[in-house]
Design a protein around this motif. Structure first.
Motif, short mmCIF file in Angstrom:
data_model
loop_
_atom_site.label_atom_id
_atom_site.label_comp_id
_atom_site.label_asym_id
_atom_site.label_seq_id
_atom_site.Cartn_x
_atom_site.Cartn_y
_atom_site.Cartn_z
N LEU A 110 0.97 -1.28 0.01
CA LEU A 110 0.05 -0.03 0.02
C LEU A 110 0.86 1.16 -0.03
O LEU A 110 1.69 1.32 0.94
N ASP A 111 0.65 2.15 -1.04
CA ASP A 111 1.49 3.42 -1.21
C ASP A 111 0.46 4.40 -1.86
O ASP A 111 -0.27 4.05 -2.86
N ARG A 112 0.47 5.78 -1.57
CA ARG A 112 -0.34 6.26 -2.15
C ARG A 112 0.04 6.69 -3.58
O ARG A 112 -0.90 6.97 -4.31
N ARG A 113 1.09 6.38 -4.22
CA ARG A 113 1.46 6.53 -5.44
C ARG A 113 1.06 5.38 -6.59
O ARG A 113 0.88 5.31 -7.60
#
Length: 91
Positions: free
Chosen positions: A77-80
């Motif tokens: 999970l990563d915002r990018r």
């Protein structure tokens, strides 16, 4: 009383056969806070104090969410890498 949990170990016992994250999975969350977007933060020399400049939309709202079962979230999970879509259901 508030419990703050920084990290936890996996429960002992045989591994459960829970399905992993698949794209488009619905994840239930609790809304902890709703606030106005960030405003500009200026230092003494009228310079931005944040490391990364980020301007929030004027009509935006910032939501703080709690996902009770974090194992349903993707491991990377990563915002990018991910886009989040919300669906609100009245209690």
């Amino acid at each position: 009383m508030v419990d703050i949990i920084i990290g936890a170990i996996q429960p002992t016992g045989p591994p459960s056969n829970k399905p992993g994250f698949t794209g488009g999975t619905t994840v239930e969350a609790e809304i902890l806070d709703v606030r106005e977007p960030r405003k500009s933060v200026r230092g003494p020399q009228d310079e931005e104090r944040r490391k990364e400049f980020r301007q929030d939309p004027a009509n935006g709202r910032v939501l703080t969410l709690l996902v009770p079962n974090g194992t349903v979230l993707p491991k990377d999970l990563d915002r990018r890498k991910y886009k989040v879509r919300l669906r609100f259901i009245k209690k």
